[in-house]
Design a protein around this motif. Structure first.
Motif, PDB file in Angstrom:
ATOM      1  N   ASP A  81      46.130  56.427  40.532  1.00 48.31           N
ATOM      2  CA  ASP A  81      45.450  57.328  41.464  1.00 48.31           C
ATOM      3  C   ASP A  81      46.271  58.588  41.723  1.00 48.31           C
ATOM      4  O   ASP A  81      45.722  59.692  41.850  1.00 48.31           O
ATOM      5  CB  ASP A  81      45.170  56.613  42.783  1.00 48.31           C
ATOM      6  N   ILE A  82      47.579  58.441  41.824  1.00 47.66           N
ATOM      7  CA  ILE A  82      48.451  59.602  42.021  1.00 47.66           C
ATOM      8  C   ILE A  82      48.387  60.504  40.794  1.00 47.66           C
ATOM      9  O   ILE A  82      48.298  61.740  40.913  1.00 47.66           O
ATOM     10  CB  ILE A  82      49.907  59.164  42.300  1.00 47.66           C
ATOM     11  N   THR A  83      48.413  59.907  39.607  1.00 44.71           N
ATOM     12  CA  THR A  83      48.314  60.681  38.367  1.00 44.71           C
ATOM     13  C   THR A  83      47.007  61.454  38.319  1.00 44.71           C
ATOM     14  O   THR A  83      46.976  62.646  37.989  1.00 44.71           O
ATOM     15  CB  THR A  83      48.417  59.750  37.143  1.00 44.71           C
ATOM     16  N   THR A  84      45.909  60.782  38.657  1.00 39.65           N
ATOM     17  CA  THR A  84      44.598  61.431  38.651  1.00 39.65           C
ATOM     18  C   THR A  84      44.536  62.561  39.673  1.00 39.65           C
ATOM     19  O   THR A  84      44.025  63.653  39.393  1.00 39.65           O
ATOM     20  CB  THR A  84      43.493  60.407  38.960  1.00 39.65           C
ATOM     21  N   ALA A  85      45.065  62.302  40.873  1.00 36.54           N
ATOM     22  CA  ALA A  85      45.035  63.325  41.924  1.00 36.54           C
ATOM     23  C   ALA A  85      45.848  64.550  41.526  1.00 36.54           C
ATOM     24  O   ALA A  85      45.425  65.690  41.752  1.00 36.54           O
ATOM     25  CB  ALA A  85      45.566  62.738  43.232  1.00 36.54           C
TER      26      ALA A  85
END
Length: 540
Positions: free
Chosen positions: A169-173
């Protein structure tokens, strides 16, 4: 389930769009849109059915839906003219018209690294394949970052799903911030479970920044530790700890990822600003001029904003096709219209619109371009709140973690003079996304004005005071405070606030506040008990 059509495969289990042995990046909403059409390919899918499936029934604008349709078409090499795969039936709905086969097994390419761009589909020779690889970002002068798999410290192997999900999720954000490169998930996850020096990881992945962390779960609480490291020096740029109650695991994951991504993005930007500030202008690339321009904007002073305008013009001269340079230029015009008098206000409004329009033309998927387009509609004569709301909604859809997008949407909603509470919620979200944001005082000031116009005067005064503590010289906060205190009958305090903004204002008028006439009237009502209409510092 795997849906195969032309050269593509849509894997609903792995959430991947694949073609010719590669996995291709696709926006989550565009993926859900495609899946909905494929699952219902035997009949027409109405707009209401799509909104229920893709947006969980939330009210969205036609612009948001249209952007999602365009993104889905672009991902598979289709377009609105040919409608080879996705057919639009005006005022009725959408239908997937390509030939589809269903596969039961996942092909070997499912472990490949995602790529940015799209493969060249059959019958569409103009669509180019742009594969993201290590060599691609080596050739770029913009910063790059890898998010390493977070470590599970809970001694509970079944918690790996949460830890890995948070990392993803951090990577996507982070990938929603267009100005730097984010290493794909599969490359970063190749280091899972290994002990290796950060500098070695950065060298192997060819990135300048690395984010790593750990997760510990105990009973109904979760603790997340995270740090951002400058790879070359090994210096820690930022570290923080998040202690949260584990109630809704997915909501927790989203909230923590959002806050981490927003803070990491801003910290990387500050680090890059420090780097380019020591470089001679002759050696700066277009995006580096933009970084300098952004740093000057954060000062929120007239001379700094005018100097920033020159930085963005320099960037445009170097790269006339760089959307972010036009977005930055548009911001300087909006700030000029808002916080000091442009020499020619009509010319400033026109310059804002033209720069914003060009930014969107060059990159319609960049939330910053949508933000400045929303601002252009706010400053139009007369203001066009519906268009402003639609553009701001698009900016939030493109990057829900961008505090500026949320704040501009909140102001646009308040501008309509009928949706104050929605606007307040959006601006409040902007404040909490990244408490370290250097322009958080601006969001607080906007929140104070929204409270004021909704008749919540106590909250308006307290929020304005908070904004002033963050940045004492920001005039809009003093205007909001004076008006709120005037509504509350605290006249001596109101006069003191007015005295402050008289000292700050070069020529500040009520027209600088981007609100409908009835909203401006609410602000003036709070001021009229403590300032004469013809007094210097605030004019009608």
């Amino acid at each position: 389930m795997i849906y195969a059509f032309e050269i593509f495969e849509l894997d609903t289990t792995l959430f991947q769009l694949r073609a010719d042995g590669q996995v291709y990046a696709i926006e989550p909403k565009a993926f859900d849109f495609l899946r909905c059409l494929l699952e219902n390919r035997d009949h027409l899918v109405t707009k209401d059915e799509l909104i229920a499936a893709v947006w969980s029934g939330r009210i969205i604008s036609d612009a948001t839906l249209g952007s999602c349709v365009n993104a889905a078409r672009k991902a598979v090499g289709d377009n609105g003219k040919d409608q080879r795969l996705i057919q639009t039936l005006p005022r009725r709905g959408f239908r997937f018209v390509g030939t589809v086969q269903i596969k039961d097994t996942t092909p070997a390419c499912s472990g490949e690294e995602p790529t940015q761009g799209n493969p060249e589909p059959k019958n569409s020779p103009d669509t180019q394949s742009i594969q993201t690889s290590k060599s691609d970002h080596q050739s770029s002068d913009r910063p790059s970052i890898a998010v390493l798999p977070f470590e599970n410290l809970s001694n509970e192997p079944d918690q790996d799903y949460f830890v890995d999900g948070l990392t993803e999720d951090i990577t996507t954000a982070l990938s929603r911030y267009h100005w730097f490169f984010v290493m794909a998930r599969n490359s970063s996850f190749s280091f899972k479970g290994t002990t290796i020096d950060i500098r070695q990881v950065a060298e192997a992945l060819n990135v300048q920044y690395v984010t790593e962390g750990s997760v510990r779960k105990s009973a109904d609480r979760v603790r997340v530790n995270v740090q951002l490291i400058e790879a070359v020096s090994g210096r820690q740029l930022w570290a923080d700890r998040f202690d949260e109650r584990l109630e809704d695991v997915f909501q927790l994951q989203d909230n923590v990822a959002q806050r981490i991504a927003a803070t990491v993005a801003r910290t990387v930007e500050k680090s890059e600003i420090r780097r380019v500030s020591t470089s001679p202008p002759s050696q700066l690339a277009a995006w580096e001029f933009c970084l300098r321009g952004n740093a000057l904007i954060y000062e929120m002073r007239k001379n700094s904003i005018l100097e920033a305008r020159q930085m963005f013009l320099e960037a445009i001269q170097i790269d006339p096709e760089y959307s972010r340079a036009y977005s930055g230029l548009a911001i300087t015009h909006s700030l000029g219209l808002r916080f000091f008098s442009e020499e020619d206000r009509d010319a400033g409004t026109s310059a804002l619109y033209e720069a914003a329009k060009r930014a969107v033309e060059l990159d319609e998927t960049d939330p910053k371009a949508r933000i400045v387009m929303a601002l252009a509609y706010m400053y139009a004569t007369p203001a066009q709140p519906d268009y402003a709301i639609a553009e701001a909604e698009e900016a939030v859809a493109l990057n829900p973690d961008d505090p500026q997008a949320n704040s501009v949407l909140g102001v646009a909603l308040a501008l309509s003079a009928t949706r104050f509470e929605e606007g307040i919620a959006r601006i409040a979200n902007a404040v909490t996304i990244n408490p370290r944001d250097p322009i958080n005082h601006l969001y607080l000031s906007q929140l104070s004005l929204a409270y004021l116009c909704a008749g919540r005067f106590d909250e308006a005064a307290k929020t304005a005071e908070d904004a002033i503590r963050r940045k004492p010289g920001f005039i809009e906060s003093h205007v909001a405070l004076a008006s709120a205190l005037g509504h509350l009958g605290r006249l001596e305090e109101a006069r003191l606030a007015i005295a402050h903004f008289r000292e700050l204002a070069e020529k500040f008028t009520i027209e600088h506040l981007v609100f409908a006439d009835e909203v401006k009237a609410q602000i003036l009502t709070g001021l009229q008990n403590v300032i004469a209409p013809d007094s210097p510092g605030m004019a009608e």
